[in-house]
Design a protein around this motif. Structure first.
Motif, PDB file in Angstrom:
ATOM      1  N   LEU A  44       3.259  -1.524  -6.808  1.00 30.13           N
ATOM      2  CA  LEU A  44       1.950  -0.791  -6.915  1.00 30.13           C
ATOM      3  C   LEU A  44       1.846   0.815  -8.226  1.00 30.13           C
ATOM      4  O   LEU A  44       0.720   0.940  -8.556  1.00 30.13           O
ATOM      5  CB  LEU A  44       2.299   0.134  -5.241  1.00 30.13           C
ATOM      6  N   ALA A  74      -1.254   4.415  -1.038  1.00 27.19           N
ATOM      7  CA  ALA A  74      -1.917   4.223  -2.902  1.00 27.19           C
ATOM      8  C   ALA A  74      -3.329   4.875  -3.365  1.00 27.19           C
ATOM      9  O   ALA A  74      -2.985   5.410  -4.299  1.00 27.19           O
ATOM     10  CB  ALA A  74      -2.519   2.964  -2.275  1.00 27.19           C
ATOM     11  N   LEU A 133      -5.721  -4.558  -3.745  1.00 23.80           N
ATOM     12  CA  LEU A 133      -4.277  -3.466  -3.893  1.00 23.80           C
ATOM     13  C   LEU A 133      -3.145  -4.812  -4.304  1.00 23.80           C
ATOM     14  O   LEU A 133      -4.065  -6.466  -3.528  1.00 23.80           O
ATOM     15  CB  LEU A 133      -3.654  -3.487  -2.540  1.00 23.80           C
ATOM     16  N   ASP A 140       0.611  -0.935  -0.077  1.00 24.42           N
ATOM     17  CA  ASP A 140      -0.228   0.215  -0.190  1.00 24.42           C
ATOM     18  C   ASP A 140       0.563   1.113   0.083  1.00 24.42           C
ATOM     19  O   ASP A 140       0.498   2.594   0.040  1.00 24.42           O
ATOM     20  CB  ASP A 140      -1.404   0.278   1.283  1.00 24.42           C
ATOM     21  N   ILE A 144      -1.708  -0.052  -9.883  1.00 21.18           N
ATOM     22  CA  ILE A 144      -1.981   1.351  -9.803  1.00 21.18           C
ATOM     23  C   ILE A 144      -3.495   1.391 -10.279  1.00 21.18           C
ATOM     24  O   ILE A 144      -4.562   1.690 -10.467  1.00 21.18           O
ATOM     25  CB  ILE A 144      -1.803   2.372  -9.193  1.00 21.18           C
TER      26      ILE A 144
END
Length: 188
Positions: free
Chosen positions: A95, A128, A108, A44, A99
């Motif tokens: 990430l 995130a 996630l 995250d 995303i």
């Protein structure tokens, strides 16, 4: 901003996007031997290291602070460190690559390795939720947006923001209405 440009997906991105990312960076400090993220937890954040050393390695926590690696009971000489991250390095690029495809926090990516501080670490964290906000506002700079529903929501969000800014500017430039003007307006 130079550290951001080390991230391959951000190397050719517009300066405005990088500036907005910088605006969302939060300073964090981790103590020696503390975990940033453990394997199996949601990824995250992205971490940009300014001081200290972080190790990344595979394995699972045994709950008592030791780490189980391929069946062994603790972090030992058979442990192989995947990476050693230092000042100027970053962690969490996955990430950024994911995303554009996640819609909620349940989507996630899951961290596949432990991220542990070898020394006291100072860094900047990009959460995130903040990265998602940047992508939503500057969606056209992220060509990997595969989810058409997400593209549509991002486009609509951008249009609403522009319309709201324009409305605010227009209201700010109009002269204030006098009481006489208000009395002449027909009531609905």
């Amino acid at each position: 901003m130079n550290t951001l440009k080390k991230v391959p997906m951000l190397q050719s991105i517009d300066e405005r996007v990088l500036k907005m990312i910088c605006d969302h960076l939060k300073p964090v400090i981790y103590t020696e031997n503390s975990y940033v993220i453990r394997a199996g937890e949601p990824l995250d954040l992205m971490l940009f290291i300014t001081q200290g050393i972080i190790w990344t390695f595979t394995g699972t926590s045994a709950g008592d602070g030791s780490v189980q690696l391929n069946g062994s009971s603790s972090l030992s000489s058979s442990t192989s460190i995947t990476k050693c991250l230092e000042k100027g390095d970053f962690y969490g690029e996955e990430l950024l690559s994911r995303i554009s495809t996640y819609i909620s926090f349940s989507d996630l990516p899951i961290c596949t390795e432990n991220v542990k501080c070898h020394t006291k670490v100072e860094a900047f964290a990009l959460l995130a939720k903040d990265l998602r906000r940047v992508v939503s506002e500057f969606w056209w700079y992220f060509p990997d947006l595969k989810n058409s529903e997400l593209k549509e929501k991002s486009a609509l969000s951008s249009l609403r923001a522009v319309r709201q800014r324009n409305r605010s500017k227009k209201e700010a430039t109009l002269p204030p209405k006098s009481d006489a003007d208000r009395e002449q307006m027909p009531a609905n």
